[in-house]
Design an enzyme around this catalytic site. Sequence first.
Site, short mmCIF file in Angstrom:
data_model
loop_
_atom_site.label_atom_id
_atom_site.label_comp_id
_atom_site.label_asym_id
_atom_site.label_seq_id
_atom_site.Cartn_x
_atom_site.Cartn_y
_atom_site.Cartn_z
N HIS A 155 0.81 -1.23 0.00
CA HIS A 155 0.00 0.00 0.00
C HIS A 155 0.84 1.27 0.00
O HIS A 155 0.29 2.37 -0.14
CB HIS A 155 -0.94 0.02 1.21
N ASP A 190 -2.60 -10.41 -2.42
CA ASP A 190 -3.15 -10.01 -1.12
C ASP A 190 -4.65 -9.77 -1.30
O ASP A 190 -5.12 -9.48 -2.41
CB ASP A 190 -2.44 -8.74 -0.65
N HIS A 192 -6.27 -7.25 -0.39
CA HIS A 192 -6.48 -5.83 -0.72
C HIS A 192 -5.71 -5.44 -1.97
O HIS A 192 -4.62 -5.97 -2.24
CB HIS A 192 -6.01 -4.95 0.44
N ASP A 279 -4.43 -12.86 3.76
CA ASP A 279 -5.71 -12.33 4.24
C ASP A 279 -6.87 -12.69 3.32
O ASP A 279 -8.01 -12.28 3.57
CB ASP A 279 -5.65 -10.81 4.52
C1 SP5 Z 1 -1.18 -5.12 3.87
C2 SP5 Z 1 -2.62 -5.15 4.23
O1 SP5 Z 1 -3.24 -6.20 4.20
N1 SP5 Z 1 -3.17 -4.00 4.61
C3 SP5 Z 1 -4.54 -3.95 4.94
C4 SP5 Z 1 -4.99 -2.62 5.33
C5 SP5 Z 1 -6.46 -2.61 5.65
N2 SP5 Z 1 -6.81 -1.55 6.49
C6 SP5 Z 1 -8.12 -1.21 6.72
C7 SP5 Z 1 -9.10 -2.33 6.80
C8 SP5 Z 1 -9.89 -2.30 8.05
C9 SP5 Z 1 -9.30 -3.11 9.10
N3 SP5 Z 1 -9.19 -2.75 10.43
C10 SP5 Z 1 -10.06 -3.38 11.33
C11 SP5 Z 1 -9.52 -3.99 12.54
C12 SP5 Z 1 -10.65 -4.59 13.31
N4 SP5 Z 1 -10.22 -5.14 14.56
ZN ZN Z 2 -4.25 -7.09 2.71
#
Ligand code: SP5
Ligand code: ZN
Length: 337
Positions: A155, A190, A192, A279
Amino acid sequence: MFNVFDPAQLAHAPIRELHNGEWVAHVETPVRAENIVAAIGVVAPARDFGVAPILAVHDAGYVEFLRTAFGRWQADGRSGEAIGYAFPVVARREIRLDRIDALLGRYSYDAATPIGAGTWTAAYAGAQTALSALQPLLAAEERHAFALCRPPGHHAGRDYLGGYSYLNNAAIAAEAATRVGRRVAILDVDYHHGNGTQDIFLHRGDVFFASIHADPATDYPFYWGHADETGTGDGRGATVNLPLPHGTGIDAYRVALDGALARIDAFAPDMLVVSFGADTFEGDPISHFGIRTADYRMLAAVIAGRALPTLIVMEGGYATDALGGNVLSFLRGFSST
Ligand code: SP5
Ligand code: ZN
């Protein structure tokens, strides 16, 4: 498989992130890397290639910011982690910024990616880990190498952090390979979209980028990864985005992977960089695909079937207890070919 891990990456231990309007415990934890090491066994240490290969991808002002941000934050009397709260999306132009909060906004695009005492040390070690894993591929001593990078990188753009990423490990390795004459394709699997990697190479025709990810209409990072993003200028046609809906399981994922690899085949690379996130796993706490542990081995075997020297760079994956097994399954798919 040649595995590289630098324990200096454990120095980054983010505490919290802003999510759906609340501060929540950060999911990108040091134990992720420790669990992967425990599962894969032998790892080689990273060598230090210095800052030059980082500056071949990232803006010098950004790198200086990253190196000094936490110190400036503390010098201003702040506690906790450095994080931005004002972002210059309107009328963005280059002006001299001095206040740490202004710099944080200028060089960030989200509030999920804090800078702590060990962030620069760890991010630097992550870039060196990717560069170290690349070396035996360049020397034709290995066919496959795994860079256990953490924090993740895909990212992070030329001059921005976000998505738990600070330095783009995959892009740094890909750029280093192109500079010694390799024709590189990057495959991002990934969950994302790899927006930082895409932005870095979007205008270039000499590096191919293909990403399979959750549809940005429903998922982070929202503003990148739509199917109509296909490259600009010299890079037209050298970017491929394959967004998939929530609930995607192995069958539909395999179809997308075959599609991405067909496009990579047409580019005729002589090296592959895989941004690997676990993920996509069915048990991932922040994601919505249904890939199972055994599926990773099959997906990796399909990729390995291209018979290209391949650098695997670790990205996301937040089902911490299953992470080691998922990574091991993926790496075994390469070893069995
Ligand atoms: C490298 C990678 O997989 N980055 C992912 C970034 C996603 N960030 C935002 C998604 C929302 C996740 N946060 C929630 C945590 C809940 N405990
Ligand atoms: Zn990711």
